[in-house]
Enzyme design. Structure first.
Site, PDB file in Angstrom:
ATOM      1  N   LEU A   1       0.860  -1.175   0.000  1.00 50.12           N
ATOM      2  CA  LEU A   1       0.000   0.000   0.000  1.00 50.12           C
ATOM      3  C   LEU A   1       0.898   1.226   0.000  1.00 50.12           C
ATOM      4  O   LEU A   1       1.989   1.207   0.595  1.00 50.12           O
ATOM      5  CB  LEU A   1      -0.888   0.045   1.252  1.00 50.12           C
ATOM      6  CG  LEU A   1      -1.992  -0.999   1.402  1.00 50.12           C
ATOM      7  CD1 LEU A   1      -2.708  -0.794   2.736  1.00 50.12           C
ATOM      8  CD2 LEU A   1      -2.990  -0.935   0.254  1.00 50.12           C
ATOM      9  N   ASP A   2       0.448   2.299  -0.642  1.00 49.30           N
ATOM     10  CA  ASP A   2       1.201   3.550  -0.598  1.00 49.30           C
ATOM     11  C   ASP A   2       1.362   4.020   0.846  1.00 49.30           C
ATOM     12  O   ASP A   2       0.525   3.720   1.705  1.00 49.30           O
ATOM     13  CB  ASP A   2       0.469   4.649  -1.374  1.00 49.30           C
ATOM     14  CG  ASP A   2       0.441   4.398  -2.862  1.00 49.30           C
ATOM     15  OD1 ASP A   2       1.203   3.539  -3.341  1.00 49.30           O
ATOM     16  OD2 ASP A   2      -0.358   5.068  -3.550  1.00 49.30           O
ATOM     17  N   ARG A   3       2.408   4.783   1.094  1.00 49.01           N
ATOM     18  CA  ARG A   3       2.664   5.330   2.422  1.00 49.01           C
ATOM     19  C   ARG A   3       1.418   6.002   3.019  1.00 49.01           C
ATOM     20  O   ARG A   3       1.086   5.796   4.192  1.00 49.01           O
ATOM     21  CB  ARG A   3       3.802   6.359   2.350  1.00 49.01           C
ATOM     22  CG  ARG A   3       4.041   7.120   3.653  1.00 49.01           C
ATOM     23  CD  ARG A   3       4.851   8.383   3.401  1.00 49.01           C
ATOM     24  NE  ARG A   3       6.203   8.081   2.993  1.00 49.01           N
ATOM     25  CZ  ARG A   3       7.239   8.001   3.842  1.00 49.01           C
ATOM     26  NH1 ARG A   3       7.068   8.195   5.121  1.00 49.01           N
ATOM     27  NH2 ARG A   3       8.436   7.735   3.376  1.00 49.01           N
ATOM     28  N   ASP A   4       0.719   6.790   2.228  1.00 49.90           N
ATOM     29  CA  ASP A   4      -0.376   7.598   2.766  1.00 49.90           C
ATOM     30  C   ASP A   4      -1.743   6.941   2.645  1.00 49.90           C
ATOM     31  O   ASP A   4      -2.754   7.544   2.997  1.00 49.90           O
ATOM     32  CB  ASP A   4      -0.385   8.970   2.082  1.00 49.90           C
ATOM     33  CG  ASP A   4       0.861   9.772   2.423  1.00 49.90           C
ATOM     34  OD1 ASP A   4       1.316   9.693   3.578  1.00 49.90           O
ATOM     35  OD2 ASP A   4       1.390  10.461   1.533  1.00 49.90           O
ATOM     36  N   THR A   5      -1.774   5.698   2.166  1.00 53.48           N
ATOM     37  CA  THR A   5      -3.016   4.928   2.121  1.00 53.48           C
ATOM     38  C   THR A   5      -3.115   4.080   3.378  1.00 53.48           C
ATOM     39  O   THR A   5      -2.157   3.432   3.778  1.00 53.48           O
ATOM     40  CB  THR A   5      -3.054   4.017   0.882  1.00 53.48           C
ATOM     41  OG1 THR A   5      -2.939   4.811  -0.297  1.00 53.48           O
ATOM     42  CG2 THR A   5      -4.349   3.221   0.828  1.00 53.48           C
TER      43      THR A   5
END
Length: 230
Positions: free
Chosen positions: A60-64
């Site tokens: 998952l993306d860092r900010d997700t």
């Protein structure tokens, strides 16, 4: 994150698989843009008696925020690799976007390509890129913001973020694909891996996990009609 905080984020656990509720802002692996703390540094408390730490089955993306799947050993990781590669993992995301899609439901079918730039990279819609498809459904709206359920049929980098921006509905807090519009509403990305379904063992029911709504999305979701206290 303390070991106790990490353990409290375990959504599912069996002999093969762990599913975590990853917080927004935490990179999942080394090599993040600033080399800061990442999830792989924290996994020792999740051994639960096994000799090795669990490992990522996807990213998952860092900010997700939300559901992140890990395999507890090599056999589990091999099976999870098959599930994700063949597209049989059913992933459901919630997003809050600026604007409202042209239809209540739809399929975004736009190929994506990585565009390298002098000061970084981003994904762009390009007919010569890789196939990418995202199903979406509008769950609520206040006219200015909309609550979207997105189900990626493929697994391209930043796929949901690029696809929603491409139909004129960038995700709130997205400073890459919604700069000047979506990032003015909130500095935090409003993209949450709400649930996942994994047909891990053909002889058993599928593994299902659901991640609670993160604190930074509660107010905007309520503005769009979400009423659950969870």
């Amino acid at each position: 994150m303390t070991p106790e905080e990490l353990l409290a984020r375990v959504l599912y656990r069996d002999a093969m698989v762990l599913i975590l509720d990853k917080p927004a802002g935490l990179a999942v692996h080394a090599g993040a843009r600033d080399g800061s703390h990442h999830l792989m540094d924290l996994l020792e408390p999740l051994r639960f008696g096994l000799p090795r730490n669990p490992e990522l089955a996807h990213r998952l993306d860092r900010d997700t925020s939300g559901c992140l799947v890990l395999g507890r050993h090599r056999k589990a990781l091999a099976r999870l690799g098959e599930i994700f590669a063949e597209g049989s993992a059913e992933k459901t995301y919630w997003a809050v976007v600026v604007g409202k899609p042209p239809t209540e439901t739809g399929l975004i079918d736009k190929r994506l390509k990585k565009l390298e730039r002098r000061h970084g990279w981003r994904m762009v819609v390009d007919d010569k890129g890789q196939e990418a498809q995202t199903e979406y459904r509008v769950l609520g709206s206040n006219g200015r913001l909309s609550w979207i359920e997105a189900k990626p049929k493929t697994g391209r980098t930043h796929q949901i973020r690029v696809h929603l921006a491409a139909i004129g509905c960038p995700i709130v807090g997205d400073s890459t694909y919604g700069r000047g519009t979506a990032d003015l509403v909130s500095p935090h990305l409003h993209l949450h891996a709400r649930s996942i379904r994994l047909p891990f063992n053909p002889k058993k029911p599928a593994i299902i996990a659901t991640a609670p709504v993160p604190p930074h999305m509660v107010e905007t979701l309520r503005q769009c009609g979400w009423t659950s206290p969870e």
